[in-house]
Write a protein that holds these residues in place. Structure first.
Motif, mmCIF file in Angstrom:
data_model
loop_
_atom_site.group_PDB
_atom_site.id
_atom_site.type_symbol
_atom_site.label_atom_id
_atom_site.label_comp_id
_atom_site.label_asym_id
_atom_site.label_seq_id
_atom_site.Cartn_x
_atom_site.Cartn_y
_atom_site.Cartn_z
ATOM 1 N N UNK A 1 24.027 46.082 36.227
ATOM 2 C CA UNK A 1 23.656 44.668 36.360
ATOM 3 C C UNK A 1 24.466 43.809 35.403
ATOM 4 N N UNK A 2 24.655 44.302 34.188
ATOM 5 C CA UNK A 2 25.452 43.556 33.203
ATOM 6 C C UNK A 2 26.903 43.472 33.655
ATOM 7 N N UNK A 3 27.395 44.542 34.277
ATOM 8 C CA UNK A 3 28.758 44.529 34.793
ATOM 9 C C UNK A 3 28.959 43.428 35.822
ATOM 10 N N UNK A 4 27.955 43.224 36.668
ATOM 11 C CA UNK A 4 28.032 42.155 37.673
ATOM 12 C C UNK A 4 28.003 40.781 37.008
ATOM 13 N N UNK A 5 27.111 40.619 36.015
ATOM 14 C CA UNK A 5 27.057 39.349 35.296
ATOM 15 C C UNK A 5 28.394 39.059 34.603
ATOM 16 N N UNK A 6 28.957 40.092 33.987
ATOM 17 C CA UNK A 6 30.223 39.926 33.279
ATOM 18 C C UNK A 6 31.340 39.514 34.233
ATOM 19 N N UNK B 1 31.002 37.938 37.025
ATOM 20 C CA UNK B 1 30.750 36.552 37.431
ATOM 21 C C UNK B 1 31.184 35.568 36.345
ATOM 22 N N UNK B 2 30.907 35.921 35.091
ATOM 23 C CA UNK B 2 31.278 35.053 33.966
ATOM 24 C C UNK B 2 32.788 34.882 33.907
ATOM 25 N N UNK B 3 33.508 35.991 33.981
ATOM 26 C CA UNK B 3 34.969 35.910 33.925
ATOM 27 C C UNK B 3 35.512 35.075 35.075
ATOM 28 N N UNK B 4 34.929 35.244 36.256
ATOM 29 C CA UNK B 4 35.401 34.500 37.421
ATOM 30 C C UNK B 4 35.141 33.004 37.251
ATOM 31 N N UNK B 5 33.943 32.650 36.793
ATOM 32 C CA UNK B 5 33.585 31.232 36.648
ATOM 33 C C UNK B 5 34.352 30.552 35.515
ATOM 34 N N UNK B 6 34.731 31.331 34.488
ATOM 35 C CA UNK B 6 35.459 30.751 33.361
ATOM 36 C C UNK B 6 36.974 30.912 33.506
ATOM 37 N N UNK B 7 37.388 31.476 34.652
ATOM 38 C CA UNK B 7 38.828 31.672 34.905
ATOM 39 C C UNK B 7 39.484 32.492 33.803
ATOM 40 N N UNK C 1 40.775 36.427 32.430
ATOM 41 C CA UNK C 1 41.181 37.737 32.948
ATOM 42 C C UNK C 1 40.162 38.806 32.589
ATOM 43 N N UNK C 2 39.887 39.685 33.539
ATOM 44 C CA UNK C 2 38.967 40.792 33.285
ATOM 45 C C UNK C 2 39.655 41.800 32.381
ATOM 46 N N UNK C 3 38.922 42.342 31.403
ATOM 47 C CA UNK C 3 39.484 43.324 30.481
ATOM 48 C C UNK C 3 38.419 44.331 30.093
ATOM 49 N N UNK C 4 38.824 45.604 30.007
ATOM 50 C CA UNK C 4 37.900 46.651 29.571
ATOM 51 C C UNK C 4 37.853 46.737 28.045
ATOM 52 N N UNK C 5 38.759 46.045 27.378
ATOM 53 C CA UNK C 5 38.805 46.040 25.917
ATOM 54 C C UNK C 5 37.793 45.022 25.413
ATOM 55 N N UNK C 6 36.718 45.505 24.743
ATOM 56 C CA UNK C 6 35.642 44.627 24.297
ATOM 57 C C UNK C 6 36.157 43.525 23.381
#
Length: 214
Positions: free
Chosen positions: A181-186, A188-194, A196-201
């Motif tokens: 569920x957190x992965x989906x929220x994350x 969505x956040x990256x998409x809405x804030x434009x 880049x998705x990253x696996x590096x915390x």
């Protein structure tokens, strides 16, 4: 793990030494002013520095300045800054180069031993540890701006925990939901804030903070 401490209040400095040593850290130096801090960081090359922002002689930003100067000589030096109040300027300067472990905590958090020790370990490992009040200040400042206002209340909550430096697993545990569920929220956040998705915390936290104007 080798630590350098910079704190001008003798009682707090002694308390930090005792606390960290109790959890297996080696305190290689504990100083009370900016020039001594810079010398200690250069000489001992610690795994992490725990630094008060305001140190003698002027009690303005000597601690932060010494830490930033040391990071010029040793890029990526992990630094956890302690401050009495939320000060955006100091947070921005600390985070500006985006390299190595970085943290910004209010001094009140030291009383929560588990949280403080976790922050020191996280920063030493190259991660990010931001005080919840710092994150809240940044989010509030941008709450009415696009595209932050596109986020749902739950997504803002996840964003706040993300900006503190927490992984998806840690956020899921905190909110008592699944990591999926957190992965989906994350996402969505990256998409809405434009962003880049990253696996590096650490990179994803810095990306969020960059967007928020730190």
């Amino acid at each position: 793990m080798r630590v350098v401490i910079a704190e001008d209040l003798a009682l707090l400095r002694d308390g930090l030494i005792r606390l960290l040593e109790a959890f297996g850290f080696e305190v290689v130096a504990a100083v009370d002013n900016g020039p001594s801090l810079l010398r200690a960081l250069t000489e001992h090359r610690p795994d992490v520095a725990v630094v008060d922002v305001r140190l003698p002689p002027t009690f303005t930003d000597e601690g932060l300045r010494a830490a930033l100067e040391a990071r010029k000589e040793r890029p990526g030096l992990p630094v956890l800054v302690l401050s009495q109040h939320v000060e955006r300027l100091y947070a921005r300067e600390l985070l500006s180069d985006g390299s190595g472990g970085i943290g910004y905590l209010l001094k009140d958090r030291v009383s929560d031993v588990a949280q403080f020790v976790d922050a020191v370990k996280r920063v030493a490992a190259g991660g990010t540890a931001l005080d919840p009040d710092v994150v809240a200040t940044l989010l509030t400042r941008h709450a009415a701006e696009e595209p932050v206002q596109r986020l749902t209340p739950r997504e803002r909550e996840v964003l706040g925990l993300m900006a503190e430096g927490r992984s998806n697993a840690a956020i899921a545990a905190r909110l008592v939901v699944t990591e999926k569920a957190i992965g989906k929220h994350t996402a969505n956040i990256f998409a809405k804030l434009d962003l880049p998705v990253s696996e590096d915390d650490n990179r994803r936290v810095l990306a969020v903070l960059a967007y928020l104007g730190v």
